[in-house]
Design a protein around this motif. Structure first.
Motif, PDB file in Angstrom:
ATOM      1  N   VAL A 188       9.472 -43.679  85.209  1.00 31.12           N
ATOM      2  CA  VAL A 188       8.470 -44.743  85.645  1.00 31.12           C
ATOM      3  C   VAL A 188       9.591 -45.893  86.168  1.00 31.12           C
ATOM      4  O   VAL A 188       9.267 -46.512  87.217  1.00 31.12           O
ATOM      5  CB  VAL A 188       7.786 -45.494  84.366  1.00 31.12           C
ATOM      6  N   GLY A 226       2.219 -44.762  83.432  1.00 33.34           N
ATOM      7  CA  GLY A 226       1.006 -44.572  82.775  1.00 33.34           C
ATOM      8  C   GLY A 226       1.226 -43.529  81.707  1.00 33.34           C
ATOM      9  O   GLY A 226       0.971 -43.551  80.685  1.00 33.34           O
ATOM     10  N   LEU A 243       3.661 -41.778  80.633  1.00 33.08           N
ATOM     11  CA  LEU A 243       4.759 -41.871  79.493  1.00 33.08           C
ATOM     12  C   LEU A 243       4.472 -43.158  78.625  1.00 33.08           C
ATOM     13  O   LEU A 243       5.374 -43.469  77.992  1.00 33.08           O
ATOM     14  CB  LEU A 243       6.070 -41.840  80.265  1.00 33.08           C
ATOM     15  N   THR A 244       3.625 -43.807  78.633  1.00 30.67           N
ATOM     16  CA  THR A 244       3.320 -45.260  78.153  1.00 30.67           C
ATOM     17  C   THR A 244       3.464 -44.858  76.508  1.00 30.67           C
ATOM     18  O   THR A 244       4.287 -45.725  75.666  1.00 30.67           O
ATOM     19  CB  THR A 244       2.029 -45.836  78.479  1.00 30.67           C
ATOM     20  N   GLY A 275       4.503 -55.226  79.885  1.00 29.60           N
ATOM     21  CA  GLY A 275       3.661 -54.173  80.779  1.00 29.60           C
ATOM     22  C   GLY A 275       3.043 -53.138  80.164  1.00 29.60           C
ATOM     23  O   GLY A 275       2.729 -53.648  78.720  1.00 29.60           O
ATOM     24  N   ARG A 276       2.694 -52.175  80.573  1.00 31.10           N
ATOM     25  CA  ARG A 276       1.857 -50.951  79.729  1.00 31.10           C
ATOM     26  C   ARG A 276       2.732 -50.642  78.548  1.00 31.10           C
ATOM     27  O   ARG A 276       2.289 -50.591  77.375  1.00 31.10           O
ATOM     28  CB  ARG A 276       1.902 -49.774  80.565  1.00 31.10           C
ATOM     29  N   ILE A 277       4.203 -50.509  78.759  1.00 35.68           N
ATOM     30  CA  ILE A 277       4.704 -49.791  77.368  1.00 35.68           C
ATOM     31  C   ILE A 277       4.989 -51.153  76.457  1.00 35.68           C
ATOM     32  O   ILE A 277       4.724 -50.807  75.355  1.00 35.68           O
ATOM     33  CB  ILE A 277       6.191 -49.255  77.755  1.00 35.68           C
ATOM     34  N   GLY A 278       5.153 -52.167  77.043  1.00 34.80           N
ATOM     35  CA  GLY A 278       5.297 -53.539  76.061  1.00 34.80           C
ATOM     36  C   GLY A 278       3.962 -53.745  75.247  1.00 34.80           C
ATOM     37  O   GLY A 278       3.997 -53.881  74.029  1.00 34.80           O
TER      38      GLY A 278
HETATM   39  C1  GLV Z   1       5.495 -48.876  82.279  1.00 34.41           C
HETATM   40  O1  GLV Z   1       4.583 -47.935  82.537  1.00 34.41           O
HETATM   41  C2  GLV Z   1       5.164 -50.288  82.198  1.00 34.41           C
HETATM   42  O2  GLV Z   1       4.657 -51.006  83.131  1.00 34.41           O
HETATM   43  O3  GLV Z   1       5.647 -50.819  81.092  1.00 34.41           O
END
Ligand code: GLV
Ligand code: GLV
Length: 318
Positions: free
Chosen positions: A74, A96, A98-99, A153-156
């Motif tokens: 990512v 997405g 690997l989130t 973000g997505r992972i956070g």
């Molecule tokens: C990664 O996918 C992010 O946006 O945290």
């Protein structure tokens, strides 16, 4: 059309490229230098790259047939995106999928750091477990504490959801404020970085690496943290000044850390290696079979779209 993959990937994920010439390379040991990359990329129409491949302007200039660089990750700070854009080279990544895997890894490191799982394992293996003791390897309790997410973000956000499940309060800092529905769902407070560092029991890094995040967590940041703070980094090593981190852990300026990424990866600052209050992993954030397979499929789909001249390129970042 020739597609060069810089390292062996889950081959079954590359099925969208059936019919193309796919060349997989294996560098041993370690990551390629620019010159090696140029060497293997000669005549390539597409590159599938890893985060350790230096896709610089010089590499792109030396490989003029390359039309797309599909990054098997990512994060893509190893790619000179401006140079790619200037040369009309498409860049894609694998968001997405690997989130959840990456957030699992971050939480695993957090629990390991809080409860000294790695030293405890070594203790048992070394035959030191002679009796139960009331004060043996006392750890930190997560329940009731505050987690500070740097980069929501997505992972956070996935990390925040896990922390909520463990009874933690969530605060975050980010370049821009998250929309109210995200804040509400996580019960997340938007703070300045300084306020987050000063008030969090756990600080977990989920920002990408860029000019403003490089070295973000250095001496000054550690001085702001609580002495009980635990730092988790599954983002990019260079967001943290590793020398300053080793010093902060040694002096107990902070309590502990869990690291999946390193400033000069794969090298690890020697000051970290003999400390028991840091747990170290070799960049395994997305390392589940299912996720790695999906990442390969996404790279292959993106490459195929570019080489076929599709109007819409999936997962495009430049
Ligand atoms: C990664 O996918 C992010 O946006 O945290
Ligand atoms: C891993 O670090 C990634 O960016 O996917």
């Amino acid at each position: 059309m020739r597609i060069v993959v810089t390292r062996p990937l889950p081959l079954e994920g590359l099925f969208p490229l059936d019919g193309y010439e796919v060349v997989q390379h294996r560098f041993s040991p370690g990551a390629p230098e620019e010159d090696q990359l140029i060497d293997i990329a000669q005549g390539a129409d597409a590159l599938i790259t890893l985060l350790s491949d230096p896709v610089t302007d010089r590499v792109l200039r030396a490989c003029p047939d390359v039309k797309v660089v599909a990054q098997y990750a990512v994060g893509y700070d190893n790619i000179d995106v401006a140079a790619a854009r200037a040369r009309g080279v498409v860049v894609t990544n694998t968001p997405g999928v690997l989130t959840e895997a990456t957030a699992d890894m971050a939480f695993a490191l957090l629990l390991a750091a809080a409860r000294q799982i790695a030293p405890a394992d070594r203790y048992v293996r070394d035959g030191k477990f002679s009796r139960w003791e009331a004060d043996l390897m006392l750890g930190a309790e997560l329940n009731g504490g505050a987690i500070g997410i740097v980069g929501l973000g997505r992972i956070g956000a996935a990390m925040a959801r896990r922390a909520i499940g463990f009874g933690m309060r969530v605060c975050y800092c980010n370049r821009s404020r998250a929309n109210p529905s995200v804040e509400q769902k996580l019960g997340a407070r938007f703070l300045s970085l300084d306020a987050l560092l000063e008030t969090s029991d756990v600080i977990s890094l989920h920002c990408n690496l860029n000019a403003s995040s490089r070295g973000l967590i250095g001496r000054e940041a550690f001085a702001r943290m609580k002495p009980s703070a635990i730092l988790v980094n599954t983002a990019r090593g260079a967001v943290v000044d590793e020398e300053a981190l080793a010093e902060a852990l040694r002096n107990r300026t902070i309590r502990a850390a869990g690291l999946d990424v390193f400033e000069r990866e794969p090298a690890v600052h020697p000051g970290l290696l003999d400390l028991d209050n840091v747990v170290l992993a070799p960049h395994l954030g997305s390392a589940t079979r299912a996720t790695r397979l999906k990442m390969a499929e996404m790279c292959a789909e993106a490459v195929r779209a570019v080489l076929e001249g599709a109007r819409r390129i999936p997962y495009r970042v430049a």
